[in-house]
Design a protein around this motif. Sequence first.
Motif, PDB file in Angstrom:
ATOM      1  N   THR A  75       0.838  -1.196   0.000  1.00 45.58           N
ATOM      2  CA  THR A  75       0.000   0.000   0.000  1.00 45.58           C
ATOM      3  C   THR A  75       0.874   1.247   0.000  1.00 45.58           C
ATOM      4  N   ASP A 114       0.575   5.372   1.472  1.00 45.56           N
ATOM      5  CA  ASP A 114      -0.233   6.336   2.217  1.00 45.56           C
ATOM      6  C   ASP A 114       0.467   7.689   2.253  1.00 45.56           C
ATOM      7  N   TYR A 167       0.426  -1.106   8.865  1.00 41.75           N
ATOM      8  CA  TYR A 167      -0.081  -2.071   7.877  1.00 41.75           C
ATOM      9  C   TYR A 167       0.403  -3.495   8.120  1.00 41.75           C
TER      10      TYR A 167
END
Length: 150
Positions: free
Chosen positions: A69, A71, A132
């Motif tokens: 991911t 962010d 995460y």
Amino acid sequence: MTDATYVQKACAYITRRPGELLVFEGPGHDGLQIPKGTLEPGESPREALFREVREESGLSTLSDTRHLTTDVWTRRAGRRYVRHFFHATVYEPRDRWTHTVTDGGAEHDATFSFRWVRPTTAQPFALELDAYVDLLPTASRADEISSASD
């Protein structure tokens, strides 16, 4: 009001088996950390990942590397980080080791103490770097995948 500054970072969740995450304690932060660092000009997040892992830990061979991911994290007013989180596996027989950075950069001569932890039971991570860990494979998930492929 000033425009925000965005700094690109590559962050590495490295496991040697499901449920064991590589962390270190190093100078300048309270809490556990993972290998991470700033992208250099013209460098992709993946390229930065491999460079930073090598510089900070001494590990040069990662397997099954995948992006988890990205962010945007704000550390302080006007300073935002675009953090690219990756997961990779590694064969590493050592349970603990220290590594001194020798690249000549800002962390030159810094020594990091590495160990493996179960991220769900570990102490809090510095800089919210554990945000995460729930995306990592767990031992039970790995068993389910192994059973499904038999």
